[in-house]
Design a protein around this motif. Structure first.
Motif, mmCIF file in Angstrom:
data_model
loop_
_atom_site.group_PDB
_atom_site.id
_atom_site.type_symbol
_atom_site.label_atom_id
_atom_site.label_comp_id
_atom_site.label_asym_id
_atom_site.label_seq_id
_atom_site.Cartn_x
_atom_site.Cartn_y
_atom_site.Cartn_z
ATOM 1 N N PRO A 194 0.844 -1.204 0.000
ATOM 2 C CA PRO A 194 0.000 0.000 0.000
ATOM 3 C C PRO A 194 0.876 1.250 0.000
ATOM 4 C CG PRO A 194 -0.404 -1.376 1.947
ATOM 5 C CD PRO A 194 0.777 -1.931 1.242
ATOM 6 N N TYR A 195 0.822 2.038 -1.072
ATOM 7 C CA TYR A 195 1.622 3.257 -1.166
ATOM 8 C C TYR A 195 0.856 4.469 -0.649
ATOM 9 C CZ TYR A 195 5.952 1.912 -3.548
ATOM 10 O OH TYR A 195 7.195 1.427 -3.845
ATOM 11 N N PHE A 196 -0.328 4.686 -1.175
ATOM 12 C CA PHE A 196 -1.159 5.803 -0.732
ATOM 13 C C PHE A 196 -2.531 5.237 -0.400
ATOM 14 C CE2 PHE A 196 2.058 7.694 -3.461
ATOM 15 C CZ PHE A 196 2.556 8.687 -2.634
ATOM 16 N N PRO A 197 -2.870 5.157 0.899
ATOM 17 C CA PRO A 197 -4.157 4.570 1.290
ATOM 18 C C PRO A 197 -5.334 5.429 0.855
ATOM 19 C CG PRO A 197 -3.045 5.492 3.197
ATOM 20 C CD PRO A 197 -2.104 5.626 2.037
ATOM 21 N N PHE A 198 -6.499 4.834 0.907
ATOM 22 C CA PHE A 198 -7.723 5.522 0.503
ATOM 23 C C PHE A 198 -7.912 6.785 1.327
ATOM 24 C CE2 PHE A 198 -12.297 6.301 0.962
ATOM 25 C CZ PHE A 198 -12.594 6.550 -0.358
ATOM 26 N N ASP A 199 -8.314 7.836 0.642
ATOM 27 C CA ASP A 199 -8.600 9.125 1.262
ATOM 28 C C ASP A 199 -9.955 9.566 0.712
ATOM 29 O OD1 ASP A 199 -8.898 11.896 1.686
ATOM 30 O OD2 ASP A 199 -6.749 12.235 1.634
ATOM 31 N N THR A 200 -10.925 9.783 1.595
ATOM 32 C CA THR A 200 -12.278 10.108 1.133
ATOM 33 C C THR A 200 -12.335 11.367 0.288
ATOM 34 O OG1 THR A 200 -12.722 11.226 3.230
ATOM 35 C CG2 THR A 200 -13.464 8.949 3.032
ATOM 36 N N SER A 201 -11.433 12.318 0.531
ATOM 37 C CA SER A 201 -11.480 13.544 -0.256
ATOM 38 C C SER A 201 -10.897 13.351 -1.658
ATOM 39 C CB SER A 201 -10.740 14.678 0.460
ATOM 40 O OG SER A 201 -9.353 14.402 0.528
ATOM 41 N N LYS A 202 -10.019 12.371 -1.814
ATOM 42 C CA LYS A 202 -9.399 12.134 -3.120
ATOM 43 C C LYS A 202 -10.070 10.997 -3.891
ATOM 44 C CE LYS A 202 -4.861 13.889 -1.808
ATOM 45 N NZ LYS A 202 -5.094 14.377 -0.483
ATOM 46 N N LYS A 203 -10.698 10.080 -3.195
ATOM 47 C CA LYS A 203 -11.449 8.958 -3.770
ATOM 48 C C LYS A 203 -10.592 7.945 -4.515
ATOM 49 C CE LYS A 203 -15.785 11.434 -4.188
ATOM 50 N NZ LYS A 203 -16.922 11.728 -5.042
ATOM 51 N N PHE A 204 -9.333 7.809 -4.136
ATOM 52 C CA PHE A 204 -8.507 6.783 -4.766
ATOM 53 C C PHE A 204 -7.474 6.264 -3.782
ATOM 54 C CE2 PHE A 204 -6.001 10.597 -5.645
ATOM 55 C CZ PHE A 204 -4.707 10.184 -5.363
#
Length: 183
Positions: free
Chosen positions: A96-106
């Motif tokens: 996992p490099y960049f986990p889910f972020d609700t503001s970015k949606k990816f």
């Protein structure tokens, strides 16, 4: 950990500086006095919710951008610092490099598929797209009864609304990045 007033002070100061506003200009666009704005930025005043909304509306930013902790402008991820989540006797390794972020949606993963690995991913719920970018090797993605061979430097985008399989039928490790977008 910063308290909420320190966070508001830092966020307001950052936004004001990025925009190049003086306190007079900031007061003009927000309708909040320059004295109050200065006190908020110095952490000397505890602004009301109404005052924060006036500032957010005047600056045309979200309310949360004033109260939430900001992400650093630069974030470096090193493979050596990550621990893989593995499957299929460690033939399928997900970092996992960049986990889910609700503001970015990816979210973004770095994946290694060792020779002989066949990994089936269950369908994702909702409207989810996967973006695959191959760094090294080659592998096959099976999706909706079709097979797609992807090689180094190639990429693919697809709706992940059905199960899909990643298979490495070669003698070398395949490496790719996977971006999962939740629309």
């Amino acid at each position: 950990m910063k308290n909420i007033h320190e966070q508001i002070a830092q966020n307001l100061k950052n936004i004001r500086k990025i925009r190049g506003y003086s306190y007079d200009q900031l007061a003009n666009v927000t309708g909040v006095s320059k004295g109050m704005l200065s006190q908020i930025e110095k952490g000397e005043s505890s602004p009301s919710v109404n005052t924060l909304w006036k500032i957010a509306n005047g600056l045309q930013v979200s309310f949360s951008s004033l109260v939430e902790k900001t992400e650093p402008n630069v974030s470096v991820v090193r493979l050596k610092d990550k621990t893989a989540v593995t499957e299929n006797n460690e033939l399928f390794q997900v970092y996992p490099y960049f986990p889910f972020d609700t503001s970015k949606k990816f979210e973004i993963y770095y994946i290694e598929i060792l020779p002989g690995c066949v990994h089936t991913s269950a369908r994702h719920h909702g409207s989810v797209e996967e973006y695959v970018l191959v760094c090294d090797g080659e592998f096959t993605i099976s999706l909706h009864g079709e097979e797609y061979l992807l090689k180094k430097g190639e990429s693919m985008r697809f709706q992940a609304d059905g199960s899909h399989t990643y298979a490495n039928h070669t003698e070398i490790t395949t490496r790719f990045y996977l971006l999962i977008y939740y629309s």
